[in-house]
Scaffold this active site. Structure first.
Site, PDB file in Angstrom:
ATOM      1  N   PHE A 136       0.862  -1.188   0.000  1.00 20.96           N
ATOM      2  CA  PHE A 136       0.000   0.000   0.000  1.00 20.96           C
ATOM      3  C   PHE A 136       0.891   1.228   0.000  1.00 20.96           C
ATOM      4  O   PHE A 136       1.628   1.477   0.951  1.00 20.96           O
ATOM      5  CB  PHE A 136      -0.955   0.056   1.206  1.00 20.96           C
ATOM      6  CG  PHE A 136      -1.873   1.246   1.100  1.00 20.96           C
ATOM      7  CD1 PHE A 136      -3.037   1.181   0.346  1.00 20.96           C
ATOM      8  CD2 PHE A 136      -1.546   2.462   1.695  1.00 20.96           C
ATOM      9  CE1 PHE A 136      -3.864   2.300   0.188  1.00 20.96           C
ATOM     10  CE2 PHE A 136      -2.364   3.586   1.544  1.00 20.96           C
ATOM     11  CZ  PHE A 136      -3.520   3.494   0.789  1.00 20.96           C
TER      12      PHE A 136
ATOM     13  N   ASP B   3       9.306   2.953   2.117  1.00 26.07           N
ATOM     14  CA  ASP B   3       8.095   3.726   2.409  1.00 26.07           C
ATOM     15  C   ASP B   3       7.813   3.582   3.904  1.00 26.07           C
ATOM     16  O   ASP B   3       7.315   2.560   4.367  1.00 26.07           O
ATOM     17  CB  ASP B   3       6.915   3.225   1.571  1.00 26.07           C
ATOM     18  CG  ASP B   3       5.646   4.055   1.810  1.00 26.07           C
ATOM     19  OD1 ASP B   3       5.604   4.819   2.803  1.00 26.07           O
ATOM     20  OD2 ASP B   3       4.691   3.929   1.014  1.00 26.07           O
TER      21      ASP B   3
ATOM     22  N   LYS C  78       2.017  10.929   7.246  1.00 27.00           N
ATOM     23  CA  LYS C  78       1.189  10.649   8.420  1.00 27.00           C
ATOM     24  C   LYS C  78       1.648  11.412   9.672  1.00 27.00           C
ATOM     25  O   LYS C  78       1.373  12.584   9.793  1.00 27.00           O
ATOM     26  CB  LYS C  78       1.085   9.137   8.636  1.00 27.00           C
ATOM     27  CG  LYS C  78       0.310   8.471   7.490  1.00 27.00           C
ATOM     28  CD  LYS C  78      -0.283   7.135   7.839  1.00 27.00           C
ATOM     29  CE  LYS C  78      -1.311   6.706   6.806  1.00 27.00           C
ATOM     30  NZ  LYS C  78      -0.830   5.873   5.735  1.00 27.00           N
TER      31      LYS C  78
HETATM   32  C1  LIG Z   1      -1.008   5.965   4.283  1.00 25.40           C
HETATM   33  C2  LIG Z   1       0.099   5.463   3.450  1.00 25.40           C
HETATM   34  C3  LIG Z   1       0.424   6.064   2.216  1.00 25.40           C
HETATM   35  C4  LIG Z   1      -0.416   7.156   1.602  1.00 25.40           C
HETATM   36  O1  LIG Z   1      -0.530   8.286   2.410  1.00 25.40           O
HETATM   37  P1  LIG Z   1      -1.687   9.373   2.107  1.00 25.40           P
HETATM   38  O2  LIG Z   1      -1.347  10.513   2.994  1.00 25.40           O
HETATM   39  O3  LIG Z   1      -2.992   8.712   2.476  1.00 25.40           O
HETATM   40  O4  LIG Z   1      -1.631   9.690   0.657  1.00 25.40           O
HETATM   41  C5  LIG Z   1       1.532   5.597   1.535  1.00 25.40           C
HETATM   42  N1  LIG Z   1       2.285   4.598   2.018  1.00 25.40           N
HETATM   43  C6  LIG Z   1       2.002   3.987   3.191  1.00 25.40           C
HETATM   44  C7  LIG Z   1       2.892   2.897   3.688  1.00 25.40           C
HETATM   45  C8  LIG Z   1       0.892   4.383   3.933  1.00 25.40           C
HETATM   46  O5  LIG Z   1       0.595   3.765   5.084  1.00 25.40           O
END
Ligand SMILES: *Cc1c(COP(=O)(O)O)cnc(C)c1O
Length: 412
Positions: free
Chosen positions: A151, A236, A265
């Site tokens: 994700f 990420d 986040k």
């Molecule tokens: C939440 C998340 C994203 C995307 O972040 P948004 O602010 O919702 O665009 C990307 N990578 C990971 C691992 C995430 O948990």
């Protein structure tokens, strides 16, 4: 006649607000039927005055809890000065934010953006340009290797390499140039990384997939394969980073360094969207004026809040809390295996809990927990993701785990 809009919040019922949302907001989420009006620390209060423990923390955007006083003061102070300049001009927060974030993360350069998806998009663009200009990949041939069940966000390019049908269906045509391999399988990764590979993009722990921790040595092997092929490793850390697992980066547990990291986040302290790509100066340095940007990225308010987040993390207190509370959480959760729980994964104050078949589904368990004053959310059919704020008291953590034990152990 009194209309709904005239009712003070406390006299309108949750049902009124839910009906309003359902009538006017696009149905791209399936929220639990709770209407939050206030939050403080690990607790939220709904419009009817009921209190709930927040065991989701905005998917880790609220690592420091709701309205942490140092974050709120930093925001309020900046609101009284200047909030937006655009990057057409310098302002007095950007350089400080970037330096402090680079120092915290042991990196050289910072590219500030807003959402997580934008940080990932930015890292992909940088990796491609680096592959053409530095690595020497023939024009248009660069590949980026990713893992299944990933994700990384919701943009068209990012869903192009998602393996979740719900996230992809009907959104094509997709962006080419991505190779998907099974997560945690070092042999498959070795096969996929070639002289055309610009980068390998991985979550050090897959959050949305259910807090999936890869096998020991996998991330170190990914690092080695990237070095061998002259490819970049992009971690990420949007959900796993910033103390969630007990360290600044989840990758730190493996003593592995990425070339680029995406952060988001919790970087915005639960107040404003703040994301960034941080990493090597020679990689981020490929970007030249006009090639990439964002109207809001690196704005003064975002930088002031981000600086306060970095200050909180620089003491190590939150990393320490995640480590010790996380050990307690995982000890207690492991005792539930065989009692309505089939498996538990995770690190620090972060857990994926698989509910045993024959018991409640993830959705049913989330609803039953809500009825007991604990908010969390299922991810996939039978998995709950627990990510309480790192400020939570141990007694409150226990209260939530007790509720989970009750809900999971009960026949459906
Ligand atoms: C939440 C998340 C994203 C995307 O972040 P948004 O602010 O919702 O665009 C990307 N990578 C990971 C691992 C995430 O948990």
């Amino acid at each position: 006649m009194t209309t709904f809009a005239d009712k003070p919040a406390r006299t309108a019922s949750s049902a009124d607000f839910i009906a309003l949302d359902e009538r006017w907001s696009t149905h791209n989420y399936h929220p639990l039927p709770v209407v939050i009006a206030e939050g403080e620390g690990a607790w939220v209060t709904d419009v009817q005055g009921e209190r709930y423990l927040d065991f989701l923390s905005g998917y880790s955007a609220l690592n420091f809890g709701h309205r942490h006083h140092e974050l709120v003061s930093a925001a309020v102070e900046q609101l009284g000065r200047v909030t937006l300049t655009s990057r057409a001009f310098h302002h007095d927060q950007l350089g400080l934010f970037c330096r402090e974030l680079a120092e915290l993360t042991g990196t050289e350069l910072v590219l500030p953006m807003n959402s997580g998806a934008e940080a990932v998009e930015s890292a992909l663009k940088v990796a491609r340009k680096w592959a053409y200009r530095v690595k020497g990949v023939p024009e248009g041939q660069a590949q980026i290797v990713v893992a299944d069940s990933n994700f990384h966000g919701r943009t068209t390019t990012i869903v192009s390499f998602s393996t979740d049908d719900t996230a992809r269906a009907d959104f094509g045509p997709f962006t080419p140039g991505f190779v998907v391999v099974p997560y945690g399988d070092a042999a498959a990764l070795a096969e996929a990384v070639t002289d055309r590979t610009a980068a390998v993009l991985l979550e050090p722990i897959q959050g949305e997939a259910g807090v999936v921790v890869p096998p020991d040595g996998y991330l170190a092997e990914a690092r080695r394969l990237c070095d061998e092929a002259g490819a970049l490793l992009i971690a990420d850390e949007i959900q796993s980073g910033l103390a969630r697992t007990g360290t600044v980066f989840a990758l730190d547990h493996e003593r592995v360094t990425a070339d680029l990291y995406t952060l988001g986040k919790a970087l915005g302290g639960g107040i404003v969207p703040v994301s960034a790509v941080v990493g090597r100066a020679d990689v981020l340095g490929v970007l030249k004026p006009g090639e990439h940007g964002s109207t809001f990225g690196g704005n003064p308010l975002a930088c002031a809040v981000g600086r306060a987040v970095v200050r909180l993390l620089s003491t190590g207190e939150f990393q320490q809390r995640s480590t010790s509370l996380g050990a307690h959480l995982h000890t207690r959760l492991s005792e539930l295996v065989g009692h309505g729980v089939s498996a538990v994964r995770g690190r620090g104050l972060w857990a994926g809990v698989d509910l045993a078949s024959g018991g409640p589904t993830g959705r049913e368990a989330s609803e039953a927990l809500r009825a007991r004053g604990v908010l969390c959310k299922e991810t996939h059919g039978h998995t709950l993701r627990l990510a309480p704020p790192l400020v939570i008291e141990e007694s409150d953590l226990d209260r939530g785990i007790d509720a989970l034990a009750e809900v999971a152990g009960r026949p459906a």
